[in-house]
Design a protein around this motif. Sequence first.
Motif, PDB file in Angstrom:
ATOM      1  N   MET A   1       0.844  -1.201   0.000  1.00 43.67           N
ATOM      2  CA  MET A   1       0.000   0.000   0.000  1.00 43.67           C
ATOM      3  C   MET A   1       0.879   1.250   0.000  1.00 43.67           C
ATOM      4  SD  MET A   1      -2.964   1.068   2.734  1.00 43.67           S
ATOM      5  CE  MET A   1      -3.860   2.599   2.535  1.00 43.67           C
ATOM      6  N   LYS A   2       0.554   2.170  -0.872  1.00 42.72           N
ATOM      7  CA  LYS A   2       1.351   3.382  -0.995  1.00 42.72           C
ATOM      8  C   LYS A   2       1.098   4.308   0.189  1.00 42.72           C
ATOM      9  CE  LYS A   2       2.447   7.064  -4.246  1.00 42.72           C
ATOM     10  NZ  LYS A   2       2.105   7.667  -5.553  1.00 42.72           N
ATOM     11  N   ALA A   3       2.188   4.736   0.847  1.00 44.21           N
ATOM     12  CA  ALA A   3       2.054   5.594   2.025  1.00 44.21           C
ATOM     13  C   ALA A   3       1.595   6.988   1.617  1.00 44.21           C
ATOM     14  CB  ALA A   3       3.385   5.672   2.763  1.00 44.21           C
ATOM     15  N   LYS A   4       0.689   7.527   2.427  1.00 43.89           N
ATOM     16  CA  LYS A   4       0.202   8.876   2.164  1.00 43.89           C
ATOM     17  C   LYS A   4       1.196   9.906   2.687  1.00 43.89           C
ATOM     18  CE  LYS A   4      -4.796   8.011   2.191  1.00 43.89           C
ATOM     19  NZ  LYS A   4      -6.092   8.382   2.826  1.00 43.89           N
ATOM     20  N   SER A   5       1.148  11.064   2.091  1.00 41.99           N
ATOM     21  CA  SER A   5       1.976  12.162   2.587  1.00 41.99           C
ATOM     22  C   SER A   5       1.394  12.657   3.906  1.00 41.99           C
ATOM     23  CB  SER A   5       2.000  13.298   1.563  1.00 41.99           C
ATOM     24  OG  SER A   5       0.687  13.752   1.291  1.00 41.99           O
ATOM     25  N   PRO A   6       2.191  13.344   4.726  1.00 43.68           N
ATOM     26  CA  PRO A   6       1.688  13.848   6.010  1.00 43.68           C
ATOM     27  C   PRO A   6       0.455  14.734   5.829  1.00 43.68           C
ATOM     28  CG  PRO A   6       4.069  14.045   5.899  1.00 43.68           C
ATOM     29  CD  PRO A   6       3.617  13.627   4.537  1.00 43.68           C
ATOM     30  N   LEU A   7      -0.415  14.693   6.823  1.00 46.80           N
ATOM     31  CA  LEU A   7      -1.650  15.474   6.764  1.00 46.80           C
ATOM     32  C   LEU A   7      -1.360  16.964   6.621  1.00 46.80           C
ATOM     33  CD1 LEU A   7      -4.742  15.660   7.011  1.00 46.80           C
ATOM     34  CD2 LEU A   7      -4.445  15.731   9.509  1.00 46.80           C
ATOM     35  N   SER A   8      -0.316  17.438   7.303  1.00 48.03           N
ATOM     36  CA  SER A   8       0.019  18.865   7.237  1.00 48.03           C
ATOM     37  C   SER A   8       0.357  19.296   5.813  1.00 48.03           C
ATOM     38  CB  SER A   8       1.195  19.175   8.169  1.00 48.03           C
ATOM     39  OG  SER A   8       2.325  18.387   7.825  1.00 48.03           O
ATOM     40  N   VAL A   9       1.078  18.423   5.082  1.00 42.67           N
ATOM     41  CA  VAL A   9       1.441  18.738   3.698  1.00 42.67           C
ATOM     42  C   VAL A   9       0.197  18.778   2.822  1.00 42.67           C
ATOM     43  CG1 VAL A   9       2.697  17.938   1.662  1.00 42.67           C
ATOM     44  CG2 VAL A   9       3.759  17.794   3.921  1.00 42.67           C
ATOM     45  N   ARG A  10      -0.688  17.803   3.021  1.00 46.79           N
ATOM     46  CA  ARG A  10      -1.917  17.769   2.222  1.00 46.79           C
ATOM     47  C   ARG A  10      -2.804  18.978   2.505  1.00 46.79           C
ATOM     48  NH1 ARG A  10      -4.552  12.504   3.773  1.00 46.79           N
ATOM     49  NH2 ARG A  10      -2.970  12.353   5.390  1.00 46.79           N
ATOM     50  N   LEU A  11      -2.897  19.358   3.784  1.00 52.09           N
ATOM     51  CA  LEU A  11      -3.711  20.523   4.137  1.00 52.09           C
ATOM     52  C   LEU A  11      -3.122  21.800   3.545  1.00 52.09           C
ATOM     53  CD1 LEU A  11      -4.637  19.814   7.877  1.00 52.09           C
ATOM     54  CD2 LEU A  11      -6.170  19.791   5.896  1.00 52.09           C
ATOM     55  N   LEU A  12      -1.802  21.946   3.660  1.00 50.83           N
ATOM     56  CA  LEU A  12      -1.153  23.119   3.079  1.00 50.83           C
ATOM     57  C   LEU A  12      -1.365  23.178   1.572  1.00 50.83           C
ATOM     58  CD1 LEU A  12       2.255  23.388   4.986  1.00 50.83           C
ATOM     59  CD2 LEU A  12       0.438  25.102   4.922  1.00 50.83           C
ATOM     60  N   TYR A  13      -1.296  22.022   0.936  1.00 47.33           N
ATOM     61  CA  TYR A  13      -1.481  21.974  -0.515  1.00 47.33           C
ATOM     62  C   TYR A  13      -2.882  22.433  -0.896  1.00 47.33           C
ATOM     63  CZ  TYR A  13      -2.022  20.131  -5.228  1.00 47.33           C
ATOM     64  OH  TYR A  13      -2.284  20.004  -6.572  1.00 47.33           O
ATOM     65  N   TRP A  14      -3.888  21.962  -0.168  1.00 48.92           N
ATOM     66  CA  TRP A  14      -5.259  22.335  -0.505  1.00 48.92           C
ATOM     67  C   TRP A  14      -5.554  23.785  -0.146  1.00 48.92           C
ATOM     68  CZ3 TRP A  14      -7.505  19.900  -4.074  1.00 48.92           C
ATOM     69  CH2 TRP A  14      -7.306  18.537  -4.252  1.00 48.92           C
ATOM     70  N   PHE A  15      -4.988  24.267   0.949  1.00 49.27           N
ATOM     71  CA  PHE A  15      -5.144  25.687   1.277  1.00 49.27           C
ATOM     72  C   PHE A  15      -4.487  26.557   0.207  1.00 49.27           C
ATOM     73  CE2 PHE A  15      -5.809  24.559   5.924  1.00 49.27           C
ATOM     74  CZ  PHE A  15      -7.122  25.002   5.944  1.00 49.27           C
ATOM     75  N   ALA A  16      -3.298  26.145  -0.247  1.00 48.46           N
ATOM     76  CA  ALA A  16      -2.608  26.885  -1.306  1.00 48.46           C
ATOM     77  C   ALA A  16      -3.410  26.849  -2.601  1.00 48.46           C
ATOM     78  CB  ALA A  16      -1.214  26.308  -1.524  1.00 48.46           C
ATOM     79  N   THR A  17      -4.036  25.707  -2.880  1.00 46.97           N
ATOM     80  CA  THR A  17      -4.849  25.579  -4.087  1.00 46.97           C
ATOM     81  C   THR A  17      -6.067  26.497  -4.025  1.00 46.97           C
ATOM     82  OG1 THR A  17      -4.159  23.281  -4.394  1.00 46.97           O
ATOM     83  CG2 THR A  17      -6.176  23.975  -5.513  1.00 46.97           C
ATOM     84  N   ILE A  18      -6.743  26.499  -2.880  1.00 45.54           N
ATOM     85  CA  ILE A  18      -7.909  27.376  -2.714  1.00 45.54           C
ATOM     86  C   ILE A  18      -7.493  28.842  -2.834  1.00 45.54           C
ATOM     87  CG2 ILE A  18      -9.660  28.168  -1.068  1.00 45.54           C
ATOM     88  CD1 ILE A  18      -9.698  25.275   0.034  1.00 45.54           C
ATOM     89  N   GLY A  19      -6.385  29.193  -2.159  1.00 43.43           N
ATOM     90  CA  GLY A  19      -5.896  30.570  -2.234  1.00 43.43           C
ATOM     91  C   GLY A  19      -5.507  30.965  -3.644  1.00 43.43           C
ATOM     92  N   PHE A  20      -4.896  30.019  -4.370  1.00 45.87           N
ATOM     93  CA  PHE A  20      -4.466  30.296  -5.739  1.00 45.87           C
ATOM     94  C   PHE A  20      -5.654  30.630  -6.634  1.00 45.87           C
ATOM     95  CE2 PHE A  20      -3.661  28.536 -10.032  1.00 45.87           C
ATOM     96  CZ  PHE A  20      -2.638  29.382 -10.428  1.00 45.87           C
ATOM     97  N   TYR A  21      -6.682  29.791  -6.598  1.00 48.10           N
ATOM     98  CA  TYR A  21      -7.837  30.030  -7.467  1.00 48.10           C
ATOM     99  C   TYR A  21      -8.664  31.226  -6.994  1.00 48.10           C
ATOM    100  CZ  TYR A  21      -6.835  25.766 -10.002  1.00 48.10           C
ATOM    101  OH  TYR A  21      -6.228  24.812 -10.790  1.00 48.10           O
ATOM    102  N   LEU A  22      -8.647  31.495  -5.700  1.00 50.27           N
ATOM    103  CA  LEU A  22      -9.327  32.690  -5.198  1.00 50.27           C
ATOM    104  C   LEU A  22      -8.649  33.951  -5.718  1.00 50.27           C
ATOM    105  CD1 LEU A  22     -11.470  33.965  -3.341  1.00 50.27           C
ATOM    106  CD2 LEU A  22      -9.813  33.801  -1.462  1.00 50.27           C
ATOM    107  N   MET A  23      -7.311  33.967  -5.691  1.00 55.95           N
ATOM    108  CA  MET A  23      -6.577  35.127  -6.191  1.00 55.95           C
ATOM    109  C   MET A  23      -6.722  35.265  -7.700  1.00 55.95           C
ATOM    110  SD  MET A  23      -5.487  36.597  -3.537  1.00 55.95           S
ATOM    111  CE  MET A  23      -4.560  37.870  -4.396  1.00 55.95           C
ATOM    112  N   ILE A  24      -6.813  34.138  -8.403  1.00 54.33           N
ATOM    113  CA  ILE A  24      -7.065  34.188  -9.847  1.00 54.33           C
ATOM    114  C   ILE A  24      -8.407  34.863 -10.118  1.00 54.33           C
ATOM    115  CG2 ILE A  24      -7.697  32.750 -11.826  1.00 54.33           C
ATOM    116  CD1 ILE A  24      -4.781  32.858 -11.638  1.00 54.33           C
TER     117      ILE A  24
END
Length: 211
Positions: A1-24
């Motif tokens: 089974m492929k190990a998931k990345s840390p929760l903090s990294v995933r949360l930061l990624y999604w927050f960055a994604t939301i912020g990116f499209y909001l700024m767009i």
Amino acid sequence: MKAKSPLSVRLLYWFATIGFYLMISIQILVIVLFVGRAAGVVPINDLQLRVQLPMKFDVEEQGAVHYGGNVHLVYLEEASSKIYFVDTPDFVSNFGIVSMLVAITLFVVMLHKFRAILGNVRVKQVFVHANIKHLKTLAYLLVAFWLFTVGYMYFAFYWIHDKVGFETVQMTNNLGLNGYSWMLFTALVIWILAQIFGYGVQLKEESDLTI
């Protein structure tokens, strides 16, 4: 089974994604506003601009602190404020919109680079050349953002000093640029981090060759 990345990294990624499209979205709205004004769809007098003054102004206000049964005098010597342009002049509104568009564009690109780094880390691609490139670009963009901020504040400072007058308020020469030095410090830290990542990539490549 492929190990998931840390929760903090995933949360930061999604927050960055939301912020990116909001700024767009905000960037698109600013472009529409600018084009609408240029085409005459948005009347000039409909824009009531309120912006932070780039400089502080002198005040002479006395107060008192009541503490421990004693009264201590205090004085206000400098203050900052917003300036409200009623029926904003055409030049001021266009300058404000263009400045906002430049700032948002720089911020969008920085968010894009940050999101790209997190995306690589999320899939366990940490010490790769792409991350080094993204980190260096992020450092350059922060320096560019600092230069833009300083240029904007100096231009606004001299324009307001030349064109705007008040009866009872005296402007100072204090632009408070020290408050923006964190951008240069952060850019330096990111640049050093890029060098560390480069060393990590070199070690990884050497390790792969010995296997």
